[in-house]
Design an enzyme around this catalytic site. Structure first.
Site, short mmCIF file in Angstrom:
data_model
loop_
_atom_site.label_atom_id
_atom_site.label_comp_id
_atom_site.label_asym_id
_atom_site.label_seq_id
_atom_site.Cartn_x
_atom_site.Cartn_y
_atom_site.Cartn_z
CG PHE A 154 4.59 3.79 16.12
CD1 PHE A 154 3.86 3.10 17.08
CD2 PHE A 154 4.74 5.16 16.26
CE1 PHE A 154 3.28 3.76 18.15
CE2 PHE A 154 4.16 5.85 17.33
CZ PHE A 154 3.42 5.14 18.27
N GLY A 155 2.79 2.43 12.24
CA GLY A 155 1.96 3.14 11.26
C GLY A 155 0.59 3.41 11.85
NE ARG A 156 -3.48 3.84 7.49
CZ ARG A 156 -2.84 3.68 6.34
NH1 ARG A 156 -2.26 4.70 5.75
NH2 ARG A 156 -2.81 2.50 5.76
NE ARG A 238 -1.52 -9.59 3.80
CZ ARG A 238 -2.60 -8.86 4.12
NH1 ARG A 238 -3.11 -8.89 5.33
NH2 ARG A 238 -3.19 -8.09 3.23
CD GLU A 267 -3.44 -15.87 6.49
OE1 GLU A 267 -4.39 -15.48 5.78
OE2 GLU A 267 -2.82 -15.14 7.26
CG HIS A 285 -6.19 -12.68 7.50
ND1 HIS A 285 -5.17 -12.87 6.60
CD2 HIS A 285 -6.34 -11.34 7.61
CE1 HIS A 285 -4.71 -11.71 6.18
NE2 HIS A 285 -5.42 -10.75 6.78
C1 DGY Z 1 -5.88 -6.14 4.90
O1 DGY Z 1 -6.69 -5.25 4.62
O2 DGY Z 1 -4.78 -6.21 4.39
C2 DGY Z 1 -6.32 -7.14 5.89
O3 DGY Z 1 -5.37 -8.10 6.15
C3 DGY Z 1 -7.60 -7.78 5.42
O4 DGY Z 1 -8.42 -7.85 6.49
#
Ligand code: DGY
Length: 320
Positions: A154-156, A238, A267, A285
């Site tokens: 629950f960050g930005r 991620r 990836e 991504h």
């Molecule tokens: C980030 O900024 O970490 C994103 O995954 C790239 O789009």
């Protein structure tokens, strides 16, 4: 003489012009991916670097770059950078927080809606000229409105995803290492719950935690087994936060109804089993990839690099 810097991948022309005002720039506007050896060779005589999340910055690389003072990642995530090794080598590392939150939250919603309402699958059906006309049970999906949205992290970005849920009259639950303050919860219409409750109650679970050793496979087989049968999983944070093999198994068994994925382990060589699944929406991504946001990320990384090499105090320093 201007300091020499390397920009590892293609960037916007005006950002390159800005960098050239301050530095002797080795660019890569041909956008040729650099393997570890090429990166090491190109960085050996440089004072600064603008990197992307596919460039691994570790002790081995740094050992061959004696002049390097700053590595400025064009990403908010920085799990490609070994911060300890940077600090040891006296290299400042920066990221690009703040400028991609709304675009990433928007895209999370694109994944939520397209997965729940089977947009990609039905688009493929129409393009393949398989559509023979309307019938009642065609492409039945899951309603998003009035469903329960679970937000892990629950960050930005997680908070922005929550705010967007208000228009869908959803119940919004979240889990993080600690609860947000009451005003934030009110403004997001979201309630803090335990991880187990989040998994058990969410119709749609969306993940917004950064990758770190402590978040490796934070959603794995045990967590997937606790999810509500028929739930949908959305992942745009991620690769490595979710155990992709366990997710494949949960989708195959029918435990989960579907998944919307923008990030993967290893990836771009994602688990091939995802490719055969019609109930999975796969994107490469690109959650932050609106033109304005990717430009803002590149410009912020460039400003970090200019500040790092001129004042020694870049605004988004990760290893003070
Ligand atoms: C980030 O900024 O970490 C994103 O995954 C790239 O789009």
């Amino acid at each position: 003489m201007k300091p020499k810097i390397l920009v590892t991948r293609e960037i916007f022309d005006d950002v390159l012009d800005y960098l050239r005002q301050h530095f002797d720039v080795a660019d890569n506007q041909a956008d040729t991916p650099m393997d570890a050896g090429t990166l090491a060779k190109n960085l050996a005589d440089k004072t600064g670097a603008m990197t992307t999340l596919v460039d691994r910055v570790d002790a081995q690389l740094l050992s061959g770059c004696p002049k390097l003072k700053a590595v400025c990642n064009i990403a908010v995530g920085f799990n490609n950078i070994d911060l300890g090794a940077c600090s040891k080598a006296g290299v400042m590392a920066t990221n690009t927080p703040g400028v991609l939150d709304d675009s990433t939250a928007d895209f999370t919603w694109a994944l939520i809606l397209s997965t729940a309402r089977r947009v990609v699958e039905s688009d493929a059906h129409v393009r393949a000229r398989q559509w023979k006309g309307w019938y009642l049970k065609q492409f039945l999906g899951a309603d998003v409105h009035h469903a329960t949205l679970g937000i892990l992290g629950f960050g930005r970005i997680g908070r922005r995803v929550a705010r967007r849920a208000m228009g869908f009259d959803m119940t919004v639950l979240y889990h993080d290492t600690q609860p947000a303050d009451a005003a934030t919860e009110r403004s997001c219409n979201a309630a803090y719950v335990s991880m187990d409750e989040l998994l058990a109650r969410a119709d749609i679970l969306t993940i917004h935690v950064p990758y770190a050793p402590s978040t490796h496979h934070v959603v794995g087989a045990p967590e997937l087994a606790k999810m509500k049968p028929g739930a949908i999983l959305i992942h745009a944070s991620r690769g490595g936060v979710v155990d992709d093999a366990a997710l494949v198994a949960a989708l195959k068994s029918g435990r989960l109804a579907g998944a919307g994925l923008d990030v993967y382990e290893n990836e771009p060589a994602l688990n091939p089993e995802f490719l055969a699944m019609k109930n999975v929406v796969l994107t490469p991504h690109i959650a932050s990839s609106s033109e304005a946001t990717r430009h803002a990320m590149a410009m912020l990384a460039a400003q970090n690099l200019v500040a790092a090499l001129t004042t020694g105090r870049p605004p988004n320093l990760l290893n003070p």
